[in-house]
Design an enzyme around this catalytic site. Structure first.
Site, PDB file in Angstrom:
ATOM      1  N   CYS A 176       7.517   8.239  -4.766  1.00 53.45           N
ATOM      2  CA  CYS A 176       6.714   7.285  -4.010  1.00 53.45           C
ATOM      3  C   CYS A 176       5.535   6.778  -4.841  1.00 53.45           C
ATOM      4  O   CYS A 176       4.502   7.460  -4.961  1.00 53.45           O
ATOM      5  CB  CYS A 176       6.216   7.943  -2.722  1.00 53.45           C
ATOM      6  N   CYS A 231       2.289   6.294  -2.813  1.00 51.67           N
ATOM      7  CA  CYS A 231       1.558   7.529  -2.490  1.00 51.67           C
ATOM      8  C   CYS A 231       0.863   8.090  -3.728  1.00 51.67           C
ATOM      9  O   CYS A 231      -0.265   8.558  -3.649  1.00 51.67           O
ATOM     10  CB  CYS A 231       2.505   8.609  -1.957  1.00 51.67           C
ATOM     11  N   ASP A 232       1.534   8.062  -4.875  1.00 50.76           N
ATOM     12  CA  ASP A 232       1.074   8.855  -6.017  1.00 50.76           C
ATOM     13  C   ASP A 232       0.619   8.046  -7.229  1.00 50.76           C
ATOM     14  O   ASP A 232       0.024   8.608  -8.151  1.00 50.76           O
ATOM     15  CB  ASP A 232       2.205   9.804  -6.476  1.00 50.76           C
TER      16      ASP A 232
END
Ligand code: FAD
Length: 304
Positions: free
Chosen positions: A130, A133-134
């Site tokens: 992701c 997200c990261d």
């Protein structure tokens, strides 16, 4: 007793909820995380009609907002199984059992693992599925994106805002992604390519990922490459374990429906990415949701 219980609050489930609730049915949506599903993992959406471009989390919030207005009940839970008792269906979560006249399965699909040595060990320690997200954790680093489809190429572009460089490794000599995404990637000076190659192993130290071993599938040549982070986008698998005993999936686990989103069990519908279908996108998920939302209304009318 719900008229319909929807499992999964991605775009398919939320749209089914909207249509069913507007038909005056008693609707519950059981979700294990935040509403929005895979949209929450999507940086930029520019193929959802009505928006020039919009972030996945923002579109998730916009889709979720009207549900409350029409009285859809949000239920937190991880669905473990579904029982078909004819006119009554039971949904069993980790800590409760719910009953409904109909069920709409909208559990989507999950990222497929690469299945190489080091992947599991370094997940969350440099291996991610992701970018949204990261990605921000990887400022000024050299990153690797594995895959050649829409998600891989789109998210590689997103990662260039943080990364020093982003290398896309693909097992073929051309990408599968849409032409517009390819053109952007080729024009982006931060994006490099390793063609005809696969990752054989993910390596690291005690703390995090340090690189990968790569094999060229045409020449058999093995090479070592250093990367600070690895993002994997090599396809998706259905999230359908909770219905595996119902006989409504194909051998790979995709749920089989007709054009009305009906499975072979009366009163159980399926929508969105979890279905066996050609194109898994937000637009097709909401289309499925609308059909099923209307379908459960007709099914319940016919029960009377
Ligand atoms: C990185 C990436 C980029 C993408 N970019 C685009 C794009 O630009 N445009 C586009 O149209 N599409 C894009 N997609 C695809 C799009 O996100 C999906 O097609 C769409 O989200 C599918 O919707 P869905 O409702 O079927 O499933 P999902 O969005 O996967 O939602 C399923 C929901 O079910 C819940 N759930 C699953 N199992 C359970 C359980 N046992 N109990 C309770 N809840 C459960 C999950 O938590 C999830 O919230 C992208 C996907 C990814 C991964």
């Amino acid at each position: 007793m719900y008229d319909t219980l929807i499992i999964g609050s991605g775009p398919a489930g939320m749209t089914a909820g909207l249509y069913a609730a507007r038909a005056n049915l008693k609707v519950g949506i059981i979700e294990q995380g935040a509403p929005g599903g895979q949209m929450n993992n999507t940086s930029e959406i520019e193929n959802y009609p009505g928006y020039d471009h919009i972030s996945g989390p923002e579109l998730s919030m916009k889709m979720h907002a009207p549900l409350e207005k029409f009285g859809v009940e949000n239920i937190y839970g991880i669905v473990k199984s579904i029982e078909d008792a004819g006119k009554i269906k039971r949904v069993i979560t980790e800590d409760a059992t719910y009953e409904a006249k109909t069920i709409i399965l909208a559990t989507g699909a999950k990222n497929r693992a690469l299945g190489v040595a080091g992947e599991e060990e370094f997940t969350s320690r440099g291996v991610s599925y992701c970018a949204v997200c990261d990605g921000a954790f990887f400022r000024n680093q050299d990153l690797l994106v594995v895959g050649g489809g829409d998600s891989a190429v789109e998210e590689a572009g997103y990662l260039t805002q943080f990364a020093k460089s982003v290398t896309i490794i693909h097992r073929r000599d051309e990408l599968r992604a849409q032409k517009i995404l390819q053109d952007r990637a080729f024009a982006n000076e931060k994006i490099k390519f390793i063609w005809d190659s696969v990752v054989k192993e993910i390596k690291g130290n005690d703390i995090k990922v340090s690189g990968v071993t790569v094999e060229n599938v045409k020449t058999g040549e093995i090479s070592e490459h250093e990367f600070g982070g690895i993002f994997i986008y090599v396809g998706v698998d259905p999230v359908s374990k909770m219905v595996e005993n119902l006989g409504i999936t194909d051998e790979a686990g995709w749920v089989i429906t007709d054009d009305h989103m009906k499975t072979s069990i009366p009163g159980i519908f399926a929508v969105g990415d979890v279905r066996k279908k050609e194109l898994r996108q937000i637009t097709t998920a909401v289309g499925d949701g609308a059909i099923a939302g209307q379908g459960v209304y007709q099914y319940i009318e016919n029960m009377k």
